[in-house]
Design a protein around this motif. Sequence first.
Motif, PDB file in Angstrom:
ATOM      1  N   VAL A   1       0.892  -1.079   0.028  1.00  0.00           N
ATOM      2  CA  VAL A   1       0.053  -0.044  -0.039  1.00  0.00           C
ATOM      3  C   VAL A   1       1.018   1.206   0.022  1.00  0.00           C
ATOM      4  CG1 VAL A   1      -1.479   1.277   1.576  1.00  0.00           C
ATOM      5  CG2 VAL A   1      -1.798  -1.192   1.349  1.00  0.00           C
ATOM      6  N   ASP A   2       1.800   1.466   0.834  1.00  0.00           N
ATOM      7  CA  ASP A   2       2.798   2.472   0.799  1.00  0.00           C
ATOM      8  C   ASP A   2       3.676   2.483  -0.135  1.00  0.00           C
ATOM      9  OD1 ASP A   2       2.268   2.811   3.630  1.00  0.00           O
ATOM     10  OD2 ASP A   2       3.848   1.733   4.524  1.00  0.00           O
ATOM     11  N   ARG A   3       3.937   1.598  -0.926  1.00  0.00           N
ATOM     12  CA  ARG A   3       4.906   1.599  -1.993  1.00  0.00           C
ATOM     13  C   ARG A   3       3.992   2.246  -3.153  1.00  0.00           C
ATOM     14  NH1 ARG A   3       9.205  -2.498  -4.585  1.00  0.00           N
ATOM     15  NH2 ARG A   3       9.567  -2.364  -2.291  1.00  0.00           N
ATOM     16  N   SER A   4       2.753   1.718  -3.412  1.00  0.00           N
ATOM     17  CA  SER A   4       1.957   2.384  -4.578  1.00  0.00           C
ATOM     18  C   SER A   4       1.767   3.659  -4.430  1.00  0.00           C
ATOM     19  CB  SER A   4       0.931   1.519  -5.114  1.00  0.00           C
ATOM     20  OG  SER A   4       0.117   1.002  -3.859  1.00  0.00           O
TER      21      SER A   4
ATOM     22  N   PHE B   1      15.056  13.952  -4.464  1.00  0.00           N
ATOM     23  CA  PHE B   1      15.549  14.610  -3.328  1.00  0.00           C
ATOM     24  C   PHE B   1      14.307  15.433  -2.640  1.00  0.00           C
ATOM     25  CE2 PHE B   1      18.287  18.337  -1.532  1.00  0.00           C
ATOM     26  CZ  PHE B   1      18.340  17.608  -0.264  1.00  0.00           C
ATOM     27  N   LEU B   2      13.951  15.070  -1.459  1.00  0.00           N
ATOM     28  CA  LEU B   2      12.930  15.789  -0.836  1.00  0.00           C
ATOM     29  C   LEU B   2      13.684  16.477   0.253  1.00  0.00           C
ATOM     30  CD1 LEU B   2      10.512  12.815  -0.527  1.00  0.00           C
ATOM     31  CD2 LEU B   2      10.473  14.510  -2.343  1.00  0.00           C
ATOM     32  N   ASN B   3      13.850  17.848  -0.091  1.00  0.00           N
ATOM     33  CA  ASN B   3      14.563  18.582   0.963  1.00  0.00           C
ATOM     34  C   ASN B   3      13.631  19.505   1.912  1.00  0.00           C
ATOM     35  OD1 ASN B   3      13.601  20.424  -0.809  1.00  0.00           O
ATOM     36  ND2 ASN B   3      15.417  21.584  -0.826  1.00  0.00           N
ATOM     37  N   ARG B   4      12.955  18.639   2.592  1.00  0.00           N
ATOM     38  CA  ARG B   4      12.367  19.291   3.995  1.00  0.00           C
ATOM     39  C   ARG B   4      12.105  18.408   4.952  1.00  0.00           C
ATOM     40  NH1 ARG B   4       7.320  17.112   4.595  1.00  0.00           N
ATOM     41  NH2 ARG B   4       6.213  15.884   2.944  1.00  0.00           N
ATOM     42  N   GLN B   5      11.660  18.995   6.211  1.00  0.00           N
ATOM     43  CA  GLN B   5      11.710  17.824   7.157  1.00  0.00           C
ATOM     44  C   GLN B   5      10.350  17.002   7.213  1.00  0.00           C
ATOM     45  OE1 GLN B   5      11.719  19.703  11.242  1.00  0.00           O
ATOM     46  NE2 GLN B   5      10.958  17.835  11.981  1.00  0.00           N
ATOM     47  N   HIS B   6      10.264  15.834   7.441  1.00  0.00           N
ATOM     48  CA  HIS B   6       9.047  14.811   7.126  1.00  0.00           C
ATOM     49  C   HIS B   6       8.651  14.454   8.526  1.00  0.00           C
ATOM     50  CE1 HIS B   6      10.367  15.190   3.002  1.00  0.00           C
ATOM     51  NE2 HIS B   6       9.343  14.176   2.624  1.00  0.00           N
ATOM     52  N   SER B   7       7.568  14.094   9.012  1.00  0.00           N
ATOM     53  CA  SER B   7       7.074  13.653  10.038  1.00  0.00           C
ATOM     54  C   SER B   7       7.260  12.248  10.076  1.00  0.00           C
ATOM     55  CB  SER B   7       5.438  13.832  10.112  1.00  0.00           C
ATOM     56  OG  SER B   7       4.895  12.706   9.476  1.00  0.00           O
ATOM     57  N   HIS B   8       7.325  11.698  11.721  1.00  0.00           N
ATOM     58  CA  HIS B   8       7.709  10.468  11.907  1.00  0.00           C
ATOM     59  C   HIS B   8       6.937   9.503  11.129  1.00  0.00           C
ATOM     60  CE1 HIS B   8       9.064   6.952  14.290  1.00  0.00           C
ATOM     61  NE2 HIS B   8       7.869   6.662  14.381  1.00  0.00           N
ATOM     62  N   GLN B   9       5.616   9.786  10.812  1.00  0.00           N
ATOM     63  CA  GLN B   9       4.657   8.787  10.155  1.00  0.00           C
ATOM     64  C   GLN B   9       5.159   8.788   8.491  1.00  0.00           C
ATOM     65  OE1 GLN B   9       3.536  10.758  12.655  1.00  0.00           O
ATOM     66  NE2 GLN B   9       2.730   9.459  14.072  1.00  0.00           N
ATOM     67  N   GLU B  10       5.446  10.067   7.957  1.00  0.00           N
ATOM     68  CA  GLU B  10       5.782  10.089   6.788  1.00  0.00           C
ATOM     69  C   GLU B  10       6.944   9.099   6.298  1.00  0.00           C
ATOM     70  OE1 GLU B  10       4.690  14.304   4.728  1.00  0.00           O
ATOM     71  OE2 GLU B  10       6.150  14.460   6.676  1.00  0.00           O
ATOM     72  N   ILE B  11       7.885   9.242   7.239  1.00  0.00           N
ATOM     73  CA  ILE B  11       9.392   8.626   7.160  1.00  0.00           C
ATOM     74  C   ILE B  11       9.140   6.870   7.271  1.00  0.00           C
ATOM     75  CG2 ILE B  11      11.597   8.257   8.157  1.00  0.00           C
ATOM     76  CD1 ILE B  11      11.472  11.288   8.719  1.00  0.00           C
ATOM     77  N   GLN B  12       8.208   6.604   8.056  1.00  0.00           N
ATOM     78  CA  GLN B  12       7.852   5.444   8.483  1.00  0.00           C
ATOM     79  C   GLN B  12       7.495   4.710   6.992  1.00  0.00           C
ATOM     80  OE1 GLN B  12       8.015   3.037  11.192  1.00  0.00           O
ATOM     81  NE2 GLN B  12       9.256   4.813  11.574  1.00  0.00           N
ATOM     82  N   SER B  13       6.566   5.216   6.509  1.00  0.00           N
ATOM     83  CA  SER B  13       5.962   4.879   5.208  1.00  0.00           C
ATOM     84  C   SER B  13       7.011   4.514   4.053  1.00  0.00           C
ATOM     85  CB  SER B  13       4.719   5.447   4.559  1.00  0.00           C
ATOM     86  OG  SER B  13       5.106   6.902   4.428  1.00  0.00           O
TER      87      SER B  13
ATOM     88  N   GLU C   1      16.244   2.759  12.997  1.00  0.00           N
ATOM     89  CA  GLU C   1      14.724   2.959  12.649  1.00  0.00           C
ATOM     90  C   GLU C   1      14.254   2.279  11.666  1.00  0.00           C
ATOM     91  OE1 GLU C   1      14.403   7.236  12.131  1.00  0.00           O
ATOM     92  OE2 GLU C   1      14.327   7.645  14.128  1.00  0.00           O
ATOM     93  N   PHE C   2      14.888   2.225  10.715  1.00  0.00           N
ATOM     94  CA  PHE C   2      14.741   1.250   9.503  1.00  0.00           C
ATOM     95  C   PHE C   2      14.404  -0.136   9.659  1.00  0.00           C
ATOM     96  CE2 PHE C   2      16.090  -1.487   5.645  1.00  0.00           C
ATOM     97  CZ  PHE C   2      15.063  -1.084   4.954  1.00  0.00           C
ATOM     98  N   VAL C   3      15.295  -0.659  10.523  1.00  0.00           N
ATOM     99  CA  VAL C   3      15.073  -1.898  10.734  1.00  0.00           C
ATOM    100  C   VAL C   3      13.863  -2.084  11.827  1.00  0.00           C
ATOM    101  CG1 VAL C   3      16.032  -3.764  12.363  1.00  0.00           C
ATOM    102  CG2 VAL C   3      17.538  -2.578  10.911  1.00  0.00           C
ATOM    103  N   ALA C   4      13.939  -1.319  12.585  1.00  0.00           N
ATOM    104  CA  ALA C   4      12.438  -1.345  13.708  1.00  0.00           C
ATOM    105  C   ALA C   4      11.131  -1.094  12.770  1.00  0.00           C
ATOM    106  CB  ALA C   4      12.700   0.038  14.611  1.00  0.00           C
ATOM    107  N   ALA C   5      11.379  -0.395  11.525  1.00  0.00           N
ATOM    108  CA  ALA C   5       9.979  -0.236  10.892  1.00  0.00           C
ATOM    109  C   ALA C   5       9.683  -1.522   9.924  1.00  0.00           C
ATOM    110  CB  ALA C   5      10.403   1.092   9.905  1.00  0.00           C
TER     111      ALA C   5
END
Length: 762
Positions: free
Chosen positions: A530-533, A624-636, A659-663
């Motif tokens: 879901v995240d990927r698409s 390149f996404l040069n802005r701060q992302h929320s925790h939820q955004e990064i998780q996806s 964090e990557f491993v935990a996700a």
Amino acid sequence: MRLLSIRLIVSLIVGITLVSLASSYYEALGEQTGLRRDLERRSEVFGESLAGNVEGDLEKDSAQDLQRIVQQYGNREHLAGLAIYGRQGNLLAVTPDLASTLATVPSVMSQALRENHGAGEFQRVGHASLHIYAVPLHQHDEVIGGLAIVHDSGYIRAESLHIWRQTFLRALAHVFLIVLITLLIVRWSIAGPIARTAQWMRALRTGRSSSHQNANDLDLFRPLVREVAAFAESLNQARSAAETEAHLRESGESLWTADRLAVHVRKRLGNGRLFVVSNREPYMHIRHGNSVDVVVPPSGVVTAIEPILRVCDGTWIAHGSGDADLETVDEHDRLRVPPDDPRYSLRRIWLNKEEEEGYYYGFSNEGLWPLCHIAHTRPIFRAEDWKCYQAANLKFADALLEEMKDVEKPIVLVQDYHFALLPRLIKEKRPEARVAIFWHIPWPAPQAFDISPWRRELVEGMLGADLIGFHIQSHCNNFMQTVDRVLEARVDWEHFSVKRLDHLTLVQPFPISVDFTDVEQPESTQDSYVDRSALRKNLGVESTYMGVGVDRVDYTKGILERFLAIEHFLEKYPAYQGQFTFVQIGAPSRGHLKNYHDLMVEVEAEADRINRRFQTDNWKPVIFLNRQHSHQEIQSYYRAADLCLVTSLHDGMNLVAKEFVAARHDENGVLILSCFTGAAHQLLDALQINPYDVDQTAEAIRCALEMSPEERKLRMHRMRKNVREHNVYRWAGNLVAELCELRLDSSDKSTDGPRASTAAWG
Ligand code: F6P
């Protein structure tokens, strides 16, 4: 509910009836007064105009004429009759029906004759209500008799009764309508939502619903819904903590959880209190137009410390750097955070531009940061910056001492390279306080540290602490060697302690980590798909494989080297062109410093250059996404990626790797990890690379994409086990336990070593 409705209806009926009756009473009274006034006025006008006619006939003394006048005018509306009296009050003529009533001269007539002006009064005669108006009659200005105008005033009473009846019926209709409308409102707007809220709460209690409730139709109850949602969230957390505990008991594992840390820390703190000092605050208030947003800054320190303070309710002292920070604190510069679920206190320290410039940007980030990271950026040490650094350390120390003033057993965790001088400043004033400093960045080899003109003062300041923590053993070793080189001190390699001027400091590795407490759970791969698409759609690219990198844009993170490796990979393995996209999330950082600003420009230009070289209509290699992302955004992004690239040139730990491993609940995805990070010492199943070796990194990317699913799973499984077992709660638990169990009395330490007994923590 039914009883409540009956009570409500009865109260409404009684209330509305009373209000209606009171208003009817005043209405009827007003009407009655108006009618009486009207009658008085009419009598007066009629009496005065008739008096002239009567005076002539009275003069003639013609009884017959007088009786004619009386009969002629005696049949007007509501007029009961007329009577004419002589000078002595003797009745001369009268309407026959009134003859008996007016046989004796009415008092109002006597008054008119006596006072020589008209007078009126209402009278009750038998069952009749009358109004008598008496007018004196004149001859040559002399009173020769009087005329009485008598009205039947009974109609006024009848009119009042009519009004009462009408008002009563109206009140009845009002009561009925208001009760009906109220009941409908109660049913639709109150009873319905209450029933739905109750249903939702029941579902929460039985674990069949999420804490999120669509509150669109619960307008009136929004505050209640918010509170219940927060309550439900806590309930869910407690439920999942209990499940985790049960699972752990079942599997015999000993995992560190938030609850375990809370119990552990409370037990060790006793009536002590935990204080954390860091430069970066966990919550910044930032103004956006007319509103103020709460922002969690991208910081390893915040990621690690926040879960601990949440469970221990201590005080966090940090620089208030948000532009709306000042508006959100109390008169002591404190506020409770997290803002939506307050658990601990944040004390903000204010720095002016000059102080921030010298202490944070200058000494900390242009001096110490490049000094400690071997990334070949030359440190800059300026005397003015050093002064600001000293002053800022003093300012934070003063605030901390003020916060600690009524606390008997303070436990202080100083964070990072911004506060090397703080431990000594605190211990000088509060020797009984237990103070640790944790250095979140690497400690370089002693020869490298030599270039700092204030190396001695820095090390001395740190040695004020009872405990100094680094991420890995080699940083501890470097520090011990540095002490040996710059100071007169007893460096004990057996116990890893330093004794200087009778004060003993323990030096220990505490590998920091992330908040990862999930027990093993076969998670469906659904989420990743879901995240990927969704992500691909958002990013507007079509590619089979996706890699991710998440960093502050900092020259130590090796972002340019990473891009070069991606370019080389696409060159070397052209089959992946059009197939592999790398998403770099780059949070802007320290942009005020020229080299950080230049780096941002360079990273953007490099991404553009590589894209121009390879991109097609619907694909590009680097986003390149040069802005701060929320925790939820990064998780996806973490969950959707096939691989995560961590290519730091030098890094204390690097929490992105963990964090990557935990996700990755799905036990999929490959971590490519620089061997110059602290994390590389623990995540042995990552594909480890030297980020300077572009070809090696390119090979690692190919290897990750072509790795068999079994191997990917096995590697991720082992890394997850490691991170789960060495999570941030364990880090904090160990740090606090070590600090609490130290003997502060150095004479004891000299015989037994630094600890009375080795703590038996996991
Ligand atoms: O450990 C290094 C660290 O202090 C991290 O907490 C954070 O990622 C960074 O350095 C500091 O960033 P900033 O200067 O933006 O607070």
